[in-house]
Design an enzyme around this catalytic site. Structure first.
Site, mmCIF file in Angstrom:
data_model
loop_
_atom_site.group_PDB
_atom_site.id
_atom_site.type_symbol
_atom_site.label_atom_id
_atom_site.label_comp_id
_atom_site.label_asym_id
_atom_site.label_seq_id
_atom_site.Cartn_x
_atom_site.Cartn_y
_atom_site.Cartn_z
ATOM 1 N N HIS A 106 40.797 -18.799 -52.703
ATOM 2 C CA HIS A 106 41.339 -19.966 -52.233
ATOM 3 C C HIS A 106 39.918 -21.055 -52.674
ATOM 4 C CE1 HIS A 106 43.502 -23.140 -50.601
ATOM 5 N NE2 HIS A 106 42.477 -23.422 -49.488
ATOM 6 N N ASP A 107 38.989 -20.529 -52.240
ATOM 7 C CA ASP A 107 37.627 -21.530 -52.247
ATOM 8 C C ASP A 107 36.408 -20.710 -52.830
ATOM 9 O OD1 ASP A 107 36.177 -23.844 -51.595
ATOM 10 O OD2 ASP A 107 35.991 -23.478 -49.675
ATOM 11 N N ALA A 108 36.438 -20.817 -54.113
ATOM 12 C CA ALA A 108 35.350 -19.987 -54.717
ATOM 13 C C ALA A 108 34.120 -20.912 -54.904
ATOM 14 C CB ALA A 108 35.750 -19.269 -56.135
ATOM 15 N N ASN A 109 33.703 -21.158 -53.914
ATOM 16 C CA ASN A 109 32.540 -22.219 -53.851
ATOM 17 C C ASN A 109 31.058 -21.498 -53.777
ATOM 18 O OD1 ASN A 109 31.091 -22.609 -51.272
ATOM 19 N ND2 ASN A 109 33.238 -22.916 -50.886
ATOM 20 N N ASN A 149 30.249 -19.213 -50.773
ATOM 21 C CA ASN A 149 31.190 -18.144 -50.419
ATOM 22 C C ASN A 149 30.665 -16.846 -51.506
ATOM 23 O OD1 ASN A 149 32.518 -18.890 -48.494
ATOM 24 N ND2 ASN A 149 34.169 -19.710 -49.761
#
Length: 242
Positions: free
Chosen positions: A168-171, A174
């Protein structure tokens, strides 16, 4: 792994790996319990506070589920209850377990808890801490990655996608690198398995946007668009073809 689900009553539900932890209690998931035992060795702030715990030769991460954004200002750590197995801590525990079985470098799930009151629940998750690791944001603020390291980042993302896992939040925060330069992916809240392939490019674009954002925000950030291609090359070398 011996995964056990236990319902304590009064709305308390637990999921844990009995090979790692004894039967957890409500206290196991509280700041006060670990602080009283002087087991807290650090913390990280994001949405709420994440605790780093040293206990019986284990290094654990305790995260309380906290909402972000505007809705977080209203509901804080409250979620609508749609079933125990549909709760965020239980879903993340199960997903991490599945990915570990596939050989992915993701945190080992230790224990999850939810406490339901009516239609609302709150929850927590304990995972094993990745030894000697730093997120790539911190690394890139200090030094550049080598070409083979960017390849490794791309391969890690491809391995996740090969298991049909959507992040959901592949930044950049992470993605972790340990002291042996192995790449790990973290924070699988709201992540799930999805069919098809069309969504995978969006995961990669989310990472690119975070890199561009951090490049603009930080006076020193060792990254350029040329290195993005190294990441894509690593991804392509591992990704299963649609």
């Amino acid at each position: 792994m011996a995964t056990i689900r236990r319902d304590l009553g009064a709305g308390h539900h637990f999921l844990y790996d009995s090979a790692i932890i004894g039967e957890p209690s409500i206290d196991t998931f509280t700041h006060e319990y670990w602080q009283f035992q002087d087991k807290i060795v650090g913390h990280a702030r994001g949405r709420g506070t994440t605790l780093f715990i040293e206990h019986d030769n284990h290094s654990w991460v305790l995260r309380h589920f906290q909402r972000g954004g505007l809705i977080g200002k209203l509901l804080s750590d409250q979620y609508v209850f749609l079933g125990v197995e549909s709760s965020r801590p239980f879903e993340e525990f199960r997903l991490l377990s599945d990915m570990r079985k596939e050989g992915l470098n993701v945190p080992v799930p230790v224990a999850a808890r939810i406490h339901r009151r009516g239609i609302i629940y709150r929850g927590d998750l304990i995972t094993q801490r990745i030894p000697g690791s730093q997120d790539l944001h911190r690394v890139l603020c200090r030094e550049p990655l080598e070409q083979n390291q960017w390849h490794a980042v791309g391969r890690a993302l491809a391995a996740m996608h090969n298991c049909q896992v959507y992040h959901h939040d592949a930044n950049i925060r992470n993605i972790m690198m340990d002291d042996k330069h192995a790449i790990w992916l973290i924070d699988f809240d709201r992540c799930r398995k999805r069919q098809g392939h069309q969504w995978k490019a969006g995961n990669l674009n989310r990472l690119l946007r975070s890199l561009l954002k951090e490049k603009e925000k930080n006076a020193t950030f060792h990254w350029s668009m040329d290195e993005w291609q190294y990441c894509l090359d690593g991804y392509s070398s591992t990704a299963r073809k649609a």
